[in-house]
Each structure stands twice: as structure tokens, then as C-alpha cells.
Motif scaffolding. Structure first.
Motif, PDB file in Angstrom:
ATOM      1  N   ILE A  92      14.875 -55.537  16.039  1.00 32.19           N
ATOM      2  CA  ILE A  92      15.158 -54.097  15.930  1.00 32.19           C
ATOM      3  C   ILE A  92      16.592 -53.865  16.399  1.00 32.19           C
ATOM      4  N   ALA A 109      20.484 -52.432   6.883  1.00 30.39           N
ATOM      5  CA  ALA A 109      19.459 -52.334   5.841  1.00 30.39           C
ATOM      6  C   ALA A 109      19.654 -53.419   4.789  1.00 30.39           C
ATOM      7  N   GLU A 114      15.475 -53.786  10.673  1.00 36.06           N
ATOM      8  CA  GLU A 114      15.084 -52.428  11.044  1.00 36.06           C
ATOM      9  C   GLU A 114      16.063 -51.877  12.074  1.00 36.06           C
ATOM     10  N   ARG A 116      17.552 -48.319  14.458  1.00 39.73           N
ATOM     11  CA  ARG A 116      17.351 -46.992  15.026  1.00 39.73           C
ATOM     12  C   ARG A 116      18.674 -46.516  15.610  1.00 39.73           C
TER      13      ARG A 116
END
Length: 557
Positions: A92, A109, A114, A116
Motif C-alpha cells: 500500500i 496505478a 494500491e 492512498r
């Protein structure tokens, strides 16, 4: 399946083909130093290929177009193969808010990671994101930085192959200049804890295994750097070390700057505990050099006990003999050893009669300009993880003669950053920063006597004159006592003035034999132009993408 390079990672030789780019790099080299470049061409015409490369490579590497040439070669030679990500743990990415964050998210991407968005400074939102990512690997990035094409596969491969004890994985990076053109690559060393104290080369380019400690302790404002620092410390405390992926996986807008260290101040409490030191100086004639060296020792401010041993190796100059006879025994102990010059044997015999807890091997052509040099070196040599400590040595004209030793340069070992000026930027100011190195020169070397004896001292049989210091350092390293370069101890070295250079056939034969032994014992070999840098066995504190024929850290061309 192959991945095409995205626009920001493409290499476009706008001046024409790769051949024209190569010509441009050679033109830059010629213009930077015509005399040296033409000398290199002369060596090539004479069939001295390695000598020619050693002469020209540093000039090619400093060209502003050298990295573009390197990239063009990489683009022609490689297309990144996409591999299945079976068994790779999840990643992440947490992207710190900042200009260009949209491009950062897009690059993540494209690599199947992934992501955030995270706040600029630590708050409840960041803590919630970290808790959500618990049990995974976290990739803290700064808004505006981009992940390179193929980085997703490279990171997943590293995760699959890494040991369970690994807490952090870092990679190389470069900068995005105008119009997205890549420049200023940082080909990093393998883990170097000492260097990282002065130059954060992890922040923004490291994959971190989250720990409960990271969730329970408050983070610094620069939380991506703080997470990387904690993971590295955790890794080291557990007896492992961060894993280095030797690939440019990050394209950055900015990166942390190296911090030149403040002078090392030895406190009064530590001064009272500094151990005794035996300074050992081999000499032959050249009383002017020896007197300068001993005058510098007289002016040295060392609070511990100091023993000075001069080894007279066959002096026959009357003035020198008179000077040696005049030295007060309570200041200098003179040992007479008139056999053939064997640097290793001379020093080993002197050590057998030395009383110091620490040994300082010092050439007679060293000029001491800083009275605190010895305290600084002893402070470092007392560390349990340190073996040999070397100083920054300058030529009389002020340029660097020694800033650590790199194994493998030119097929042997060479002094790093030679001929730079101390105030030059060089390669990320590496010459100005304390750091672990593979070896240091015995021109000025401090080591614990117990460690020196534990590895058998200098190898007088195989390294009578050359590479005995390199061999000693590598033996110490193998025992867990890592060599350390300390630029805050700075001296002047009138290199090989009293002994001279090996230009006679016998000297050349001996040196060739010592080089052959270094290669055989420590796995060093001569670099060839056709070598693939990815399979080149580089010094762990150098990098295989840096030139193996340049003492200055420049891009392999």
C-alpha cells in the motif's frame, strides 16, 4: 508480456542517435581536459587498454550527457518483463500531499500498486491509514515523485526473495528535470549505517514493513523519512540490514541533501578514558619529511598516553642518522631494521614491541595540520563495530589523495574521490561524509591492537608493499569490524616521496604478484568494456552502474 516505458521514463536522444550522443559525451570529455583525454587516446594506441580507460572514464562520466547515454544503452538493451506477482505480500502506497500528487497516484496505478493520499503532517487521518495498512508493506512517497516503469514488478520480486527479518527495502533514484527529462541519478551504496546518519538516502525510496511501534509512537513531521529511519534502525537492531535493490525505481522532484558533519568534539569525560596509542612510522633517509611528521605529532593534542615508534629501514644519509640519534628516548623510540623494504613486515615487528591499546600506522611523509586528528580517529576506532579507521588525506596542492578505498576499481583497489577538492560537491558530497568503506590506506590508519593481532596483522609474505592495508581491512571486515572513513581527521600526504614508485622490472613484477594475490584472495577481477553492469560484483559501498575504472564516482559509460 512486456511493459513499454511511459513518457516520463522514455529516453529521447534529441540530438540524434545514440552514436551521436556518444560522440557528444566524448566531445565534452575532450573539452573538459584536452591533455588528459589525448593522453588516454595515446595509451589506447599503444595497446594499453586499461590504462586508457582509467584515464578517459572520469572525463566521460562528468559530462552532463553521460546519464542520457547510459539510459539510451539501457533502453536498447532491456525491455522490462512483467512477471506474475504470485506469493508477493500486498503493498500500500501512502502519498504525502503535495504538488504533483495526481501524477504520483497515476504512476502507482500503472504499476498495480494500491495508493492512498495522506496528510502532509501526522494526524488522526494518517494514523488511521497506517492502522488500515497494518500487516502489509507500506511505500511512503512524496507528492510529485513518480514510480519508474517496471518498479512494481521489481518491488514484488524483492519482497518474494527477501528474508523474513528484512524491515525495509530501498532502491536507486534520479531527478525529473525540465520537461520531465531524467537527470542526476543516485546510484546508492548497499546499506551504510554510518553514511545514512549524514545523508538520508532512504526517504521516499523505501518499502517499509509496518511495525506496531510505528502505530504507537508519534511520528515526526516528515513522516515518510521517519518511517524509513525507524525501519532501518529496527532492522539493524535485529541483526539484519536494509535490502538494496540496485535499480532506478523512483523519479523524484527533490531529494534530501547531504549534511556535512560538524566538527567532532570529544567531551572531557571521554577524554579521560581515551586509550593509549602506539604511533608506528617506517622511514628511510629524507630527514625533512620525518622531522615535519614528528613536529606534527609534538603539536598533536591527545589526552591519552602516546607512544611513538620510528622504524629506520636502512637510512644511510648522515643528516638523517644524526637526527635519529638526537631524538629523546622518552619522545621517540627508534628501531633499526635494515632488511629489504617490506612495509608489512616492518610494521608487524614494531607491533610486537608496541604497548598501546590502539595502533596508528603513519607514513613518514604525512604532514599533520590538525592537532585533534588523533582524538577523532581514536573516538571512532573504539567502537565495537569498527575495525580500521582512515583519515582524509590531501595532496600538498589541497586536492584529495585518499577518501576511503574502493575494491575493484581498475581490477584492484583504488582511492575514492581522488583529485577532488574538499569543498567540491563531488558525488553527493561522499568525500566529505563519515561512512563505512571496504578499506582505508595505511598512510594513516588507526585500529585496536587486539583486532589487528586477531586477524594476523599485515600479510608480509603476499603483500610486502602494495595492498597490505586493503587485505588487512578486508580481514577485519570479515570478522565484523568494518572499516570507516573519517573526513574530520584531515592530513597532508606527500605520497611515496621517500620510497619512490616501482618503475624497475623487479618492482613491477612484485606489484603484479601482489595484485594477482588480491584478485585471487578477495574475488577481484579486471573490468572489461563488455561487462554487464547488473552482473558486475561491485564493492558494496560503490555501485555496479558507476564506472569500474574511475576513482571518482561517475556513471559507467
Amino acid at each position: 508480456m512486456t511493459k513499454e516505458l511511459p513518457h516520463h521514463a522514455q529516453v529521447v536522444s534529441r540530438g540524434g542517435s545514440r552514436a551521436l550522443l556518444r560522440l557528444a559525451v566524448h566531445f565534452d570529455a575532450l573539452m573538459s581536459n584536452p591533455t588528459r583525454y589525448l593522453r588516454g587516446l595515446w595509451w589506447k594506441l599503444c595497446g594499453k587498454r586499461l590504462r586508457a580507460r582509467l584515464t578517459i572514464a572520469p572525463l566521460l562520466g562528468i559530462s552532463s550527457r553521460a546519464y542520457r547515454l547510459w539510459l539510451s544503452r539501457e533502453a536498447e538493451a532491456n525491455r522490462i518483463e512483467a512477471s506474475p506477482r504470485r506469493n508477493a505480500p500486498p503493498i500500500i502506497a501512502l502519498v504525502r500531499n503535495g504538488p504533483g500528487e495526481e501524477a504520483t497516484l497515476a504512476s502507482l496505478a500503472a504499476e498495480g500498486i494500491e495508493a492512498r493520499l495522506a496528510p502532509t503532517c501526522p494526524d488522526a487521518t494518517l494514523l488511521a491509514l497506517l492502522r488500515h495498512a497494518q500487516g502489509t508493506w507500506v511505500l511512503p512517497m512524496y507528492g510529485g515523485d513518480l514510480l519508474a516503469a517496471g518498479a512494481g514488478e521489481a518491488l514484488c520480486k524483492a519482497l518474494v526473495e527477501t528474508a523474513d527479518t528484512t524491515q525495509i527495502i530501498y532502491a536507486d533514484d534520479d531527478l525529473l528535470g525540465k520537461n520531465g527529462q531524467r537527470c542526476d541519478p543516485h546510484f546508492k551504496p548497499d546499506w551504510n549505517a554510518e553514511l545514512c546518519q549524514h545523508f538520508d538516502y532512504l526517504a521516499g525510496t523505501a518499502l517499509v514493513r509496518l511495525s506496531k511501534i510505528d502505530l504507537n509512537a508519534s511520528l515526526a513531521d516528515d513522516w515518510p523519512a521517519d518511517l524509513a529511519r525507524r525501519a532501518a534502525e529496527r532492522n539493524t537492531a535485529q541483526g539484519g540490514q536494509p535490502l538494496h535493490v540496485r535499480e532506478v525505481l523512483y523519479h523524484r522532484n527533490v531529494r534530501p541533501e547531504p549534511q556535512r558533519p560538524a566538527p567532532l568534539v570529544i567531551g572531557s569525560e571521554e577524554c579521560g578514558r581515551l586509550p593509549s596509542v602506539s604511533v608506528i612510522i617506517p622511514t628511510r633517509n629524507r630527514v625533512d619529511l620525518l622531522q615535519t611528521c614528528l613536529d606534527g605529532l609534538t603539536a598533536t593534542k591527545y589526552p591519552g598516553q602516546l607512544e611513538i615508534i620510528v622504524i629506520d629501514n636502512g637510512s644511510d644519509d648522515p643528516e638523517t642518522l644524526c637526527y635519529l640519534a638526537s631524538l629523546a628516548p622518552d619522545f621517540v623510540r627508534v628501531l633499526t631494521d635494515s632488511g629489504p623494504f617490506n612495509f608489512a613486515a616492518l610494521n608487524n615487528r614494531a607491533v610486537s614491541g608496541a604497548s598501546g591499546d590502539l595502533l596508528c600506522f603513519l607514513n613518514n611523509d604525512i604532514e599533520i595540520t590538525d592537532p585533534h586528528w588523533l582524538s577523532v580517529m581514536v573516538h571512532q576506532a573504539m567502537r565495537a563495530d569498527v575495525g580500521a579507521v582512515g583519515a582524509q588525506l590531501l595532496y600538498p596542492d589541497g586536492r584529495i589523495q585518499h577518501a576511503g578505498v574502493v575494491l575493484g576499481i581498475g581490477g584492484g583497489a583504488a582511492h575514492a574521490h581522488r583529485l577532488l577538492k574538499p569543498d567540491d560537491a563531488g558525488y553527493f558530497h561522499r568525500h566529505a561524509l563519515p561512512q563505512f568503506v571496504s578499506a582505508v590506506t595505511a598512510g594513516c590508519l588507526v585500529v585496536r591492537r587486539s583486532s589487528f593481532l586477531a586477524v594476523g596483522g599485515f600479510d608480509a609474505e603476499n603483500f610486502a608493499v602494495s595492498f597490505n592495508d586493503v587485505d588487512l581491512c578486508l580481514k577485519l571486515n570479515a570478522r565484523g569490524w568494518q572499516s570507516l572513513y573519517e573526513p574530520r581527521a584531515q592530513l597532508v600526504h606527500h605520497e611515496s616521496v621517500s620510497r619512490g614508485f616501482d618503475r624497475d622490472p623487479a618492482g613491477a613484477k612484485r606489484q603484479a604478484a601482489e595484485l594477482a594475490m588480491l584478485r585471487s584472495r578477495w574475488g577481484v577481477r579486471e573490468p572489461r568494456p563488455e561487462d554487464n553492469w547488473r552482473t558486475w560484483q561491485a564493492d558494496p559501498f560503490h555501485h555496479p552502474a558507476l564506472s569500474p575504472v574511475s576513482e571518482q564516482f561517475v556513471v559507467r559509460t
